[in-house]
Design a protein around this motif. Structure first.
Motif, PDB file in Angstrom:
ATOM      1  N   ASN A  42       0.815  -1.214   0.000  1.00  0.00           N
ATOM      2  CA  ASN A  42       0.000   0.000   0.000  1.00  0.00           C
ATOM      3  C   ASN A  42       0.849   1.265   0.000  1.00  0.00           C
ATOM      4  N   ARG A 333      -2.785  -0.679  -5.099  1.00  0.00           N
ATOM      5  CA  ARG A 333      -3.555  -1.914  -5.243  1.00  0.00           C
ATOM      6  C   ARG A 333      -3.089  -2.791  -6.404  1.00  0.00           C
ATOM      7  N   SER A 369      -3.201  -7.912  -8.009  1.00  0.00           N
ATOM      8  CA  SER A 369      -4.184  -6.859  -7.749  1.00  0.00           C
ATOM      9  C   SER A 369      -4.879  -7.155  -6.436  1.00  0.00           C
ATOM     10  N   SER A 371      -7.918  -6.092  -3.618  1.00  0.00           N
ATOM     11  CA  SER A 371      -9.253  -5.482  -3.563  1.00  0.00           C
ATOM     12  C   SER A 371      -9.729  -5.125  -4.964  1.00  0.00           C
ATOM     13  N   PHE A 373     -11.844  -4.471  -8.181  1.00  0.00           N
ATOM     14  CA  PHE A 373     -13.135  -3.775  -8.328  1.00  0.00           C
ATOM     15  C   PHE A 373     -13.556  -3.124  -7.017  1.00  0.00           C
ATOM     16  N   LYS A 374     -12.552  -2.786  -6.194  1.00  0.00           N
ATOM     17  CA  LYS A 374     -12.777  -2.142  -4.902  1.00  0.00           C
ATOM     18  C   LYS A 374     -13.549  -3.033  -3.923  1.00  0.00           C
ATOM     19  N   LYS A 376     -13.131  -5.341  -1.003  1.00  0.00           N
ATOM     20  CA  LYS A 376     -12.089  -5.604  -0.023  1.00  0.00           C
ATOM     21  C   LYS A 376     -11.786  -7.095   0.075  1.00  0.00           C
TER      22      LYS A 376
END
Length: 532
Positions: A42, A333, A369, A371, A373-374, A376
Motif C-alpha cells: 500500500n 492496489r 491486484s 481489492s 473492483f474495490k 475488499k
C-alpha cells in the motif's frame, strides 16, 4: 509421582497466564503472507519484501500485524475459557516474563481425501512441536520437529518413489502398504543489531522474489543449514547467504553420509522513487562441490564481493548464476513483478536463434491486484514462468542448482513455460480460492537428455542445437484447484479446509489424470508444492 505433580502444576500455571507472547520469524507460507501483503504494498516506504522469511519486528514497522492476526468474531463466553482461548485465540503455552517471550505449539496436519480417478485413499498425518522465543525483540530462536505418515495421489507417489524424498520435505521409508514415513526438523537463531543489521543461522529455507514461484532461489526443496547476513541502509538492503546442501545422487558413505555441496548467494535490493514505485534486486550465486581435496572455499567468504572475478581468479569449475528481481508498483492496489536468471549464454548464439544448448536463461513476469473492483480482500494474481532447456544443469550433481533431489528454483526443473493464476476472497475467518496452472514442457525422452531434468549431466545432451522450450517429449500439464478454508486460530494459522484438485498430464506416450477431493485440519506454516 511428586515430580509429575510439580510438572503438572507448572504446566497449568504457564497455560493460565493471560500475557501474550510475541511472534518471531514470519512463516514462509503463502496464505499467511497474503494476509499482510496488501498493507505492505500500500504505502510502505523501504520495505524490502523479496527476501523471505523476515522477522515480525521488521514486518510490524510496515504492517498492522497485531490487528491482522487478531481473531475475528464475537467474544463468546467459551472463547474466554482456558480451552477456548487455546483453541481459537492463543498459543498453547505462553511465557511472557520480563524481556523474554516464549511460545510452544503442537504441529498438526490431518488431511484425508480420495483420488476419484484411481479410486485411492489419500491422507497425511503429521504430529510435532514448535518452540519459539525472543529476548528484548533482538535475539530470537525457533525449533520445530514433526513426524509424518502419508499416502499421496499417484503422480506425487511416483515422484517420491523415484527421488526417495517428499516434495519440500525429507527422505522417506515406505512400508508394505505403500505408506510413506518421513520426518522434518527446522530451527534457527536470529539476532538484530540496531536498525541496520540482522543475522540468521538456521536449518530452514529461503525465498527470493515477489511471485508464487522463484527462478532465483525458492522454498521448493528440503531445508538446509545456512548463515544469512543482512544490512539495511537508506534505500538499500544487501544480503549474503552461506549454505550447505546435500547431494543424494552420489553414493552414501557410512562415515561421512551423503556428499555435500556449498552455495553462496549475494542479493542487493534497491528501492527507487519517491514512494518506492520500483524495487530492483541483483542476484548472484555460486555452487561448488565438496571433495576430499576441497571443502568450504574461503575465497568466497568475503560478504561484500562480486563472485565472478573471484571464480575466474582461482580457475574455478564452479557453477555461477546471475539474475535480477523487479517489482513495479503501479498504485497501492496493483503491482507488476518479474525475474530474469542467466545460467550461461553467448550473445551471438542468442541472436542467431538456433537453439544452442548453453543459452540457459529463465524469465518470470507477473501481476497482483488487491481489492479488485474495490471489493475488499478480493485478490488476483497471475504469473508466467519460462525456463530454457538445460538451465540449472551442470557437469555433476555436486554443482547443479539442486538440493536433496529437488530443484532450488522451480519444481518443474527446466525446459518449460508455465502460466499460473489465483483468485481469492477472504471474509472474516473464511477464505475461498481458485487456482489454474497451464504448463507446456519438454520432458526428457527415454535414454535422452533433452534438458528437463536438472540432475542430468549437460555433457550428455541429445543435441547441440535445436533446443527450444518444449523440445524433447512435448508434454502438457493442466492443474486446477478450488479450496474453502476456515481460520480456526490466527496465532498458529490453524485451518480447516476442504477442496478439490484436478490434474491432467498428457503427451504422445502417456496420459495421466487425477482428481483429488480433500478435507483437513492443518497448521499451515510452510509451502509445499504439488502442482507440477
Amino acid at each position: 509421582m511428586k515430580a509429575a505433580r510439580i510438572l503438572l502444576f507448572v504446566s497449568l500455571f504457564l497455560l493460565m497466564k493471560i500475557s501474550f507472547a510475541q511472534e518471531f520469524l514470519f512463516p514462509l507460507n503463502r496464505d499467511v503472507y497474503n494476509r499482510v501483503e496488501p498493507y505492505i504494498q500500500n504505502d510502505s516506504l523501504h520495505f524490502f519484501s523479496s527476501l523471505k522469511p523476515f522477522d515480525y519486528e521488521y514486518l510490524k514497522k510496515f504492517a498492522p500485524v497485531d490487528s491482522v492476526f487478531t481473531p475475528i468474531g464475537k467474544e463468546k463466553k467459551f472463547y474466554k475459557t482456558l480451552i477456548g482461548r487455546k483453541i481459537f485465540r492463543e498459543h498453547l503455552l505462553v511465557v511472557n516474563e520480563d524481556d523474554i517471550h516464549l511460545s510452544v505449539d503442537p504441529i498438526l496436519n490431518t488431511q484425508i481425501g480420495r483420488d476419484l480417478q484411481d479410486d485411492n485413499a489419500v491422507y497425511v498425518n503429521t504430529r510435532g512441536i514448535l518452540v519459539q522465543a525472543d529476548v528484548k525483540h533482538k535475539f530470537y530462536f525457533y525449533s520445530g520437529v514433526h513426524e509424518n505418515q502419508a499416502q499421496y495421489v499417484s503422480y506425487v507417489s511416483e515422484f517420491v518413489n523415484k527421488e526417495q524424498v517428499v516434495p519440500g520435505q525429507g527422505r522417506v521409508k515406505t512400508n508394505e502398504a505403500g505408506t510413506f514415513d518421513f520426518n522434518n526438523a527446522t530451527g534457527g537463531i536470529g539476532y538484530t543489531a540496531g536498525k541496520h543489521f540482522d543475522f540468521l543461522l538456521a536449518h530452514d529455507k529461503n525465498f527470493i522474489g515477489d511471485g508464487y514461484r522463484s527462478l532465483l532461489l525458492s522454498d521448493n526443496s528440503f531445508q538446509y543449514p545456512f548463515l544469512r547476513l543482512s544490512m539495511k541502509f537508506w534505500r538499500f538492503k544487501y544480503s549474503v547467504i552461506y549454505a550447505m546442501m546435500q547431494n543424494l545422487k552420489e553414493d552414501y558413505y557410512y562415515d561421512t553420509g551423503f556428499k555435500k555441496k556449498f552455495l553462496r548467494v549475494n542479493y542487493l535490493d534497491l528501492a527507487i522513487g519517491k514512494k518506492d514505485w520500483l524495487t530492483f534486486g541483483l542476484f548472484e550465486a555460486v555452487v561448488w562441490r565438496h571433495d576430499s581435496y576441497r571443502d568450504f572455499d574461503f575465497n568466497y567468504v568475503n560478504p561484500v564481493i562480486f563472485l565472478r572475478p573471484v571464480e575466474n581468479s582461482v580457475g574455478s569449475p564452479d557453477n555461477e548464476l546471475l539474475g535480477a528481481n523487479l517489482k513495479f508498483r503501479i498504485n497501492p492496489r496493483n503491482i507488476i513483478y518479474g525475474q530474469i536468471m542467466l545460467d550461461e549464454f553467448l550473445l551471438n548464439e542468442v541472436r542467431a536463434g538456433r537453439g544452442w544448448w548453453a543459452n540457459k536463461q529463465a524469465l518470470q513476469i507477473g501481476a497482483k491486484s488487491f481489492s479488485v473492483f474495490k471489493v475488499k480482500s478480493l485478490n488476483f494474481q497471475t504469473e508466467f514462468n519460462y525456463v530454457r532447456p538445460f538451465t540449472y544443469q551442470h557437469r555433476t550433481t555436486g554443482q547443479n542448482y539442486g538440493q536433496f533431489n529437488q530443484p532450488l528454483a522451480h519444481p518443474l526443473g527446466a525446459n518449460f513455460y508455465e502460466s499460473v493464476s489465483f483468485l481469492s476472497y477472504r471474509w472474516r475467518n473464511f477464505m475461498v480460492e481458485g487456482k489454474f496452472n497451464y504448463v507446456k514442457a519438454g520432458k526428457d525422452r527415454a535414454q535422452k537428455n533433452d534438458g528437463s531434468y536438472i540432475f542430468n549431466n549437460y555433457d550428455t545432451r541429445a543435441s547441440e542445437y535445436g533446443n527450444y522450450v518444449g523440445s524433447g517429449l512435448e508434454t502438457k500439464i493442466i492443474y486446477k484447484e478450488f479450496r474453502l478454508e476456515y481460520l480456526v486460530n490466527p496465532k498458529t494459522n490453524m485451518n480447516i479446509e476442504v477442496g478439490i484438485s484436478d490434474r491432467a498430464y498428457t503427451n504422445d506416450i502417456e496420459k495421466k489424470y487425477s482428481r483429488l477431493v480433500f478435507f483437513g485440519l492443518r497448521m499451515a506454516l510452510e509451502n509445499y508444492y504439488f502442482d507440477f
